[in-house]
Design an enzyme around this catalytic site. Sequence first.
Site, PDB file in Angstrom:
ATOM      1  N   ARG A  60      -2.636  10.484   2.177  1.00 45.00           N
ATOM      2  CA  ARG A  60      -3.216  11.167   3.336  1.00 45.00           C
ATOM      3  C   ARG A  60      -2.174  11.936   4.137  1.00 45.00           C
ATOM      4  NH1 ARG A  60      -6.322   6.269   2.847  1.00 45.00           N
ATOM      5  NH2 ARG A  60      -4.751   5.293   4.142  1.00 45.00           N
ATOM      6  N   GLU A  97       4.107  -7.177   3.087  1.00 41.77           N
ATOM      7  CA  GLU A  97       3.801  -8.529   3.544  1.00 41.77           C
ATOM      8  C   GLU A  97       3.954  -9.525   2.393  1.00 41.77           C
ATOM      9  OE1 GLU A  97       0.191 -10.923   5.779  1.00 41.77           O
ATOM     10  OE2 GLU A  97       0.042  -8.764   5.493  1.00 41.77           O
TER      11      GLU A  97
END
Length: 172
Positions: A60, A97
Amino acid sequence: MDLKSLIRDIPDFPKPGITFRDITTLLSNPEGLRYAIDTLTQKCKDAGLVPDYIVGMESRGFIFGTPLAYTLNAGFVPVRKPGKLPAAVHAVEYELEYGTDRLEIHQDAIDGRSRVLIVDDLIATGGTAKATADLLEQIGCQVLGFSFIIELTELEGRKKLPDVPIITLVQY
């Protein structure tokens, strides 16, 4: 213009408890898209950002970075996920993460002395934006700033970024 009204919230995507901020509804609105690009352009000019290149992250960042490069009279350079660029690349691995990821840029896409503005649609934890800045700084580029449509403020992603201007249009 109220850009938030053009961004669709999708609850529980990609997993329960997450609200996905969907920009496809903004992109499909001609006035909203024009307003977003024009506003980013003006905010960059107001901040004195004069980049040689806009660097957009897959995917994007390509959508907003390319027209921003056009309006700021800069080149556009994509940063991609591994294995998508056909020529020799510079790369950086960064922590997620759970695990790691990697970003790549063509070695001949950008001069190491270039001034760059990093663009993406959204800043959340700041990991991808920081990795992109690290990659560009390793090459020798000067990161002038960052530009995002959306900032998820509670995740404090901007704290990970270098001390340069960070432009956002909508905060959640």
